[in-house]
Design an enzyme around this catalytic site. Structure first.
Site, PDB file in Angstrom:
ATOM      1  N   ARG A  77      19.803  23.268 -21.588  1.00 48.56           N
ATOM      2  CA  ARG A  77      20.753  22.635 -22.491  1.00 48.56           C
ATOM      3  C   ARG A  77      21.091  23.595 -23.636  1.00 48.56           C
ATOM      4  O   ARG A  77      20.242  24.356 -24.092  1.00 48.56           O
ATOM      5  CB  ARG A  77      20.183  21.329 -23.055  1.00 48.56           C
ATOM      6  CG  ARG A  77      20.184  20.189 -22.038  1.00 48.56           C
ATOM      7  CD  ARG A  77      19.677  18.885 -22.628  1.00 48.56           C
ATOM      8  NE  ARG A  77      18.256  18.950 -22.923  1.00 48.56           N
ATOM      9  CZ  ARG A  77      17.738  19.175 -24.112  1.00 48.56           C
ATOM     10  NH1 ARG A  77      18.509  19.312 -25.174  1.00 48.56           N
ATOM     11  NH2 ARG A  77      16.443  19.233 -24.276  1.00 48.56           N
ATOM     12  N   TYR A 217      24.598  23.639 -15.670  1.00 51.60           N
ATOM     13  CA  TYR A 217      23.204  23.192 -15.769  1.00 51.60           C
ATOM     14  C   TYR A 217      23.118  21.673 -15.950  1.00 51.60           C
ATOM     15  O   TYR A 217      23.888  21.087 -16.722  1.00 51.60           O
ATOM     16  CB  TYR A 217      22.492  23.907 -16.936  1.00 51.60           C
ATOM     17  CG  TYR A 217      21.138  23.307 -17.210  1.00 51.60           C
ATOM     18  CD1 TYR A 217      20.061  23.565 -16.356  1.00 51.60           C
ATOM     19  CD2 TYR A 217      20.945  22.420 -18.267  1.00 51.60           C
ATOM     20  CE1 TYR A 217      18.838  22.969 -16.575  1.00 51.60           C
ATOM     21  CE2 TYR A 217      19.719  21.822 -18.494  1.00 51.60           C
ATOM     22  CZ  TYR A 217      18.663  22.095 -17.642  1.00 51.60           C
ATOM     23  OH  TYR A 217      17.459  21.488 -17.857  1.00 51.60           O
ATOM     24  N   LYS A 226      22.004  12.930 -20.205  1.00 48.49           N
ATOM     25  CA  LYS A 226      21.813  13.091 -21.658  1.00 48.49           C
ATOM     26  C   LYS A 226      23.065  12.670 -22.423  1.00 48.49           C
ATOM     27  O   LYS A 226      22.977  12.033 -23.470  1.00 48.49           O
ATOM     28  CB  LYS A 226      21.475  14.543 -21.972  1.00 48.49           C
ATOM     29  CG  LYS A 226      20.241  15.062 -21.252  1.00 48.49           C
ATOM     30  CD  LYS A 226      19.021  14.287 -21.631  1.00 48.49           C
ATOM     31  CE  LYS A 226      17.773  14.880 -20.997  1.00 48.49           C
ATOM     32  NZ  LYS A 226      16.578  14.122 -21.350  1.00 48.49           N
ATOM     33  N   HIS A 246      14.729   8.307 -25.399  1.00 50.30           N
ATOM     34  CA  HIS A 246      14.254   9.388 -24.532  1.00 50.30           C
ATOM     35  C   HIS A 246      12.805   9.087 -24.131  1.00 50.30           C
ATOM     36  O   HIS A 246      11.880   9.720 -24.613  1.00 50.30           O
ATOM     37  CB  HIS A 246      14.357  10.704 -25.321  1.00 50.30           C
ATOM     38  CG  HIS A 246      14.187  11.940 -24.513  1.00 50.30           C
ATOM     39  ND1 HIS A 246      13.821  13.150 -25.068  1.00 50.30           N
ATOM     40  CD2 HIS A 246      14.347  12.187 -23.196  1.00 50.30           C
ATOM     41  CE1 HIS A 246      13.767  14.074 -24.129  1.00 50.30           C
ATOM     42  NE2 HIS A 246      14.073  13.519 -22.975  1.00 50.30           N
ATOM     43  N   SER A 268      11.616  17.074 -24.558  1.00 47.55           N
ATOM     44  CA  SER A 268      11.777  17.705 -23.245  1.00 47.55           C
ATOM     45  C   SER A 268      10.639  18.689 -22.995  1.00 47.55           C
ATOM     46  O   SER A 268      10.259  19.441 -23.887  1.00 47.55           O
ATOM     47  CB  SER A 268      13.108  18.449 -23.193  1.00 47.55           C
ATOM     48  OG  SER A 268      14.151  17.551 -23.451  1.00 47.55           O
ATOM     49  N   CYS A 270       7.509  18.003 -22.470  1.00 46.81           N
ATOM     50  CA  CYS A 270       6.241  17.650 -23.114  1.00 46.81           C
ATOM     51  C   CYS A 270       5.462  16.596 -22.346  1.00 46.81           C
ATOM     52  O   CYS A 270       4.546  15.983 -22.895  1.00 46.81           O
ATOM     53  CB  CYS A 270       6.488  17.211 -24.553  1.00 46.81           C
ATOM     54  SG  CYS A 270       7.066  18.559 -25.603  1.00 46.81           S
ATOM     55  N   ASP A 293      12.407   9.448 -17.953  1.00 46.86           N
ATOM     56  CA  ASP A 293      13.115  10.221 -18.983  1.00 46.86           C
ATOM     57  C   ASP A 293      13.882   9.354 -19.981  1.00 46.86           C
ATOM     58  O   ASP A 293      13.947   9.692 -21.147  1.00 46.86           O
ATOM     59  CB  ASP A 293      14.084  11.213 -18.312  1.00 46.86           C
ATOM     60  CG  ASP A 293      14.588  12.297 -19.257  1.00 46.86           C
ATOM     61  OD1 ASP A 293      13.768  12.883 -19.974  1.00 46.86           O
ATOM     62  OD2 ASP A 293      15.804  12.550 -19.270  1.00 46.86           O
ATOM     63  N   ARG A 386      13.958  23.288 -12.100  1.00 47.68           N
ATOM     64  CA  ARG A 386      13.896  21.831 -11.942  1.00 47.68           C
ATOM     65  C   ARG A 386      13.942  21.391 -10.481  1.00 47.68           C
ATOM     66  O   ARG A 386      14.567  22.044  -9.649  1.00 47.68           O
ATOM     67  CB  ARG A 386      15.093  21.196 -12.663  1.00 47.68           C
ATOM     68  CG  ARG A 386      15.146  21.449 -14.166  1.00 47.68           C
ATOM     69  CD  ARG A 386      14.394  20.404 -14.926  1.00 47.68           C
ATOM     70  NE  ARG A 386      14.247  20.716 -16.346  1.00 47.68           N
ATOM     71  CZ  ARG A 386      13.869  19.809 -17.248  1.00 47.68           C
ATOM     72  NH1 ARG A 386      13.614  18.568 -16.890  1.00 47.68           N
ATOM     73  NH2 ARG A 386      13.731  20.152 -18.513  1.00 47.68           N
TER      74      ARG A 386
HETATM   75  P1  GDP Z   1       9.069  16.196 -19.490  1.00 48.68           P
HETATM   76  O1  GDP Z   1      10.109  17.250 -19.565  1.00 48.68           O
HETATM   77  O2  GDP Z   1       8.800  15.545 -20.812  1.00 48.68           O
HETATM   78  O3  GDP Z   1       9.326  15.218 -18.416  1.00 48.68           O
HETATM   79  O4  GDP Z   1       7.709  16.945 -19.157  1.00 48.68           O
HETATM   80  P2  GDP Z   1       6.981  17.201 -17.741  1.00 48.68           P
HETATM   81  O5  GDP Z   1       6.178  16.030 -17.334  1.00 48.68           O
HETATM   82  O6  GDP Z   1       7.978  17.701 -16.751  1.00 48.68           O
HETATM   83  O7  GDP Z   1       6.002  18.364 -18.144  1.00 48.68           O
HETATM   84  C1  GDP Z   1       6.452  19.536 -18.772  1.00 48.68           C
HETATM   85  C2  GDP Z   1       5.413  20.613 -18.653  1.00 48.68           C
HETATM   86  O8  GDP Z   1       4.234  20.192 -19.337  1.00 48.68           O
HETATM   87  C3  GDP Z   1       5.018  20.898 -17.226  1.00 48.68           C
HETATM   88  O9  GDP Z   1       4.832  22.279 -17.060  1.00 48.68           O
HETATM   89  C4  GDP Z   1       3.716  20.155 -17.079  1.00 48.68           C
HETATM   90  O10 GDP Z   1       2.878  20.756 -16.110  1.00 48.68           O
HETATM   91  C5  GDP Z   1       3.112  20.219 -18.469  1.00 48.68           C
HETATM   92  N1  GDP Z   1       2.269  19.027 -18.759  1.00 48.68           N
HETATM   93  C6  GDP Z   1       2.596  17.725 -18.524  1.00 48.68           C
HETATM   94  N2  GDP Z   1       1.570  16.893 -18.876  1.00 48.68           N
HETATM   95  C7  GDP Z   1       0.593  17.686 -19.366  1.00 48.68           C
HETATM   96  C8  GDP Z   1      -0.727  17.425 -19.895  1.00 48.68           C
HETATM   97  O11 GDP Z   1      -1.195  16.284 -19.983  1.00 48.68           O
HETATM   98  N3  GDP Z   1      -1.444  18.510 -20.310  1.00 48.68           N
HETATM   99  C9  GDP Z   1      -0.956  19.795 -20.227  1.00 48.68           C
HETATM  100  N4  GDP Z   1      -1.717  20.789 -20.647  1.00 48.68           N
HETATM  101  N5  GDP Z   1       0.276  20.076 -19.713  1.00 48.68           N
HETATM  102  C10 GDP Z   1       1.037  19.045 -19.295  1.00 48.68           C
HETATM  103  P1  PGA Z   2      13.084  16.441 -19.651  1.00 46.73           P
HETATM  104  O1  PGA Z   2      14.643  16.224 -19.326  1.00 46.73           O
HETATM  105  O2  PGA Z   2      12.902  15.574 -20.867  1.00 46.73           O
HETATM  106  O3  PGA Z   2      12.442  15.933 -18.418  1.00 46.73           O
HETATM  107  O4  PGA Z   2      12.789  17.858 -19.945  1.00 46.73           O
HETATM  108  C1  PGA Z   2      15.628  17.160 -19.379  1.00 46.73           C
HETATM  109  C2  PGA Z   2      15.983  17.550 -20.782  1.00 46.73           C
HETATM  110  O5  PGA Z   2      15.584  16.856 -21.734  1.00 46.73           O
HETATM  111  O6  PGA Z   2      16.686  18.569 -20.899  1.00 46.73           O
HETATM  112 MN    MN Z   3      14.676  14.567 -21.139  1.00 38.19          MN
HETATM  113 MN    MN Z   4      11.044  15.001 -17.255  1.00 37.04          MN
END
Ligand code: GDP
Ligand code: PGA
Ligand code: MN
Ligand code: MN
Length: 605
Positions: A77, A217, A226, A246, A268, A270, A293, A386
């Protein structure tokens, strides 16, 4: 002028007029209305393979799945190119880029002139949330990207059924206009990932319109996600008394069969998708996915907040996803029907990314399309690569996912990436305190957006890049929501941090499946089954109340992860003040009160 060929059409006069206006201006070689059928997507996928955008993956291991590599400058983004063009500047607030709507249109409309030449213009009718919802939220995306069509088909409910209902009801819809900004001259050879150096992601909230230019993207181009379901919907939600957030949504069931639904807002990258697909590590506990999400929440007839996931697919971060960390995501992907973007490809038509397996394959084609071997000392996949997968393929999907009016939320979590300061879990004293915790949420930046990675920034409710209006008004809207229900019916609010580090930089808490131990404590707090200790930042668990049966982590590390350190929090105060100062007069006074309370409590700690 040559007549543009059109496949499909509509009896919806307003929609018809808009599509014709855009086609006349962007001058595509043809206009195709997307009906959502299997034959249609087979044809489009074949065209994407032909164009070199897609590589078909091995049918026996990843059926009906494709691999795409973006332009190396179009991977995330673009927050600095994202605008909220409300009529009044003050309605965009200090967290958004703003330009006068007419001025922006005068700038952008010429960019769209002829921008689809030599390409097909697709018209995608879609609905965010359920078609059977009381008030279905429609949208139409016009795009000159077949990749966007294939992705939107996974991420949203699209096609002829939606269009028919739009025609029948004449309900309002969001107009999303997307062009990659790469017209093709007669005989010009296309590139696999057309895009433009100039990028604009622009929202006109009063007109329910989105203009996206120059990027292919996901977060910039799949306009239902989003742009609509967060930025535009947050404005609708403010006006209509609901919330667009979110947040992941998960269903948690304890060994006695009692259930709570929990939502969670993390920035994002996290951990939302991972937590939404968690497998509990404690016997008898069960977690199921509702959303990963985005959460739309409104009060139900019983006075509780009900959440729906407006999406239909998962757009997950690939790196770090593996059989150890997220077996549910791996099982979802392995059913096929997925698009992988900017991950590495194996020579036998599979995919790989950092963290999928402990040992990398001996040889890969990396995200630049070049031969890669482990000894090269660089990553094979982009950190924001992704997977895009139908949510219904998830083995842990909750049946209530398909409930048009959603699920009642018992708790909301706020979380982010903080190496220090923020304990593993704490609970807010009440809704107003929870709103303060959300409004001051902080996290280290990630690769989900362009720019520096690892810098601590304030990210209110994990919505910093997605609030479609004034952030002060947004915080105020949260406070207003809290006044509309009895305190005991409102979700309890928690703050979590899976990312605290020790002196050597290692994670103190193992995370992933083990996060279920924290969910268990929340569940027991919701049920009133466990006491907690007061602290200046809210209620903290008594360490013995975190179930560590079978946990490999040392007691010292768990204690360090849980620790509240008053000195660290005193250092946080000036940062919070600096953040609040940016709101000027727009900051609700309740936030000043909460800050004063925190300061007082810390002084005495
Ligand atoms: P989103 O973008 O908020 O959906 O986050 P994701 O679930 O896709 O995770 C983003 C990154 O954080 C990935 O590389 C995961 O492997 C990592 N991650 C997710 N949960 C955890 C956790 O509980 N501990 C750690 N250390 N890393 C995590
Ligand atoms: P994420 O979603 O929260 O899973 O990273 C995409 C984004 O926020 O760009
Ligand atoms: Mn997101
Ligand atoms: Mn996600």
């Amino acid at each position: 002028m040559q007549q543009t060929q059109t496949v499909g059409g509509t009896s919806h006069a307003e929609l018809d007029a808009w599509v014709k206006e855009v086609a006349a201006h962007t001058r595509p070689k043809e206009v195709v209305w997307i009906d959502g059928s299997d034959e249609e997507i087979e044809r489009i996928n074949a065209e994407l393979v032909e164009a070199g955008t897609f590589t078909k993956l091995a049918e026996d291991t990843l059926p009906n799945s494709y691999h795409a590599l973006s332009d190396p400058d179009d991977v995330a983004r673009v927050e600095d190119r994202t605008y909220i063009c409300s009529v009044e500047e003050k309605d965009a607030g200090h967290t958004n880029n703003w330009m006068d709507p007419q001025e922006m249109k005068d700038l952008l409309w010429p960019l769209y002139e002829g921008s689809m030449e030599g390409r097909t213009m697709y018209v995608i009718p879609f609905v965010m949330g359920h078609l059977e919802a009381e008030d279905p939220k429609y949208g139409v995306e016009i795009t000159d990207s077949a990749y966007v069509v294939a992705s939107m088909r996974i991420m949203a409910r699209i096609g002829a059924k939606i269009l028919a209902k739009m025609e029948e009801t004449g309900a309002p819809f969001v107009k999303g206009l997307h062009s990659v900004g790469a017209p093709l001259a007669e005989g010009q050879q296309d590139v696999p990932w057309p895009c433009n150096e100039t990028k604009y992601i622009v929202h006109f909230p009063e007109e329910l319109a989105i203009w996206s230019y120059g990027s292919g993207y996901g977060g910039n181009a799949l306009l239902g996600k989003k742009c609509y379901a967060l930025r535009i919907a947050s404005v609708m939600a403010r006006d209509e008394g609901w919330m667009a957030e979110h947040m992941l949504i998960l269903k948690l069931t304890n060994p006695e069969g009692r259930t709570h639904y929990i939502a969670g807002a993390f920035p994002s990258q996290c951990g939302k998708t991972n937590l939404a697909m968690i497998q509990a590590t404690m016997p008898g506990w069960k977690a199921e996915l509702v959303g990963d999400d985005i959460s739309w929440m409104r009060f139900g007839p019983d006075g509780r907040l009900y959440a729906v996931n407006p999406e239909f697919g998962l757009f997950g971060v690939a790196p770090g996803t593996g059989a150890d960390t997220n077996p549910v995501a791996m099982a979802t992907i392995e059913k096929g029907n997925s698009i992988f973007t900017n991950v590495a490809r194996t020579p036998d038509g599979g995919v790989w990314w950092e963290g999928m397996t402990e040992e990398p394959p001996a040889e890969l084609i990396d995200w630049h399309g070049e031969r890669w071997t482990p000894d090269m000392g660089k990553v094979s996949s982009h950190p924001n690569s992704r997977f895009c997968t139908p949510i219904t393929q998830c083995p842990t999907i909750a049946a209530e996912y398909d409930e048009p009016n959603g699920v009642p939320i018992s708790a909301i979590m706020f979380g982010g990436r903080r190496k220090t300061t923020v304990p593993l879990v704490s609970q807010s004293r009440d809704w107003q305190h929870g709103t303060f915790v959300g409004a001051t949420l902080s996290s280290e930046t990630t690769a989900a957006a362009t720019g520096a990675v690892g810098v601590v920034r304030r990210d209110p409710m994990a919505m910093l890049p997605f609030i479609g209006y004034n952030a002060g008004d947004y915080v105020d809207h949260w406070l207003e929501i809290g006044k509309q229900a009895d305190a005991d019916k409102l979700p309890k609010i928690f703050m979590v941090n899976w990312f605290r580090r020790d002196e050597d930089g290692g994670f103190l808490w193992p995370g992933f499946g083990e996060n279920s131990r924290v969910l268990k404590w929340m569940f027991e707090r919701i049920e009133g089954d466990v006491e907690a200790q007061e602290s200046p930042i809210g209620y903290l668990p008594h360490p013995e109340d975190i179930d560590t049966d079978g946990l490999a982590t040392s007691t010292e590390d768990v204690a360090a992860a849980l620790k509240f350190d008053a000195e660290e929090w005193r250092q946080e105060l000036p940062l919070i003040k600096e953040w609040f100062a940016k709101f000027g007069d727009d900051l609700p006074s309740a936030m000043e009160d909460e800050l004063a309370t925190l300061e007082e409590r810390l002084a005495g700690a």
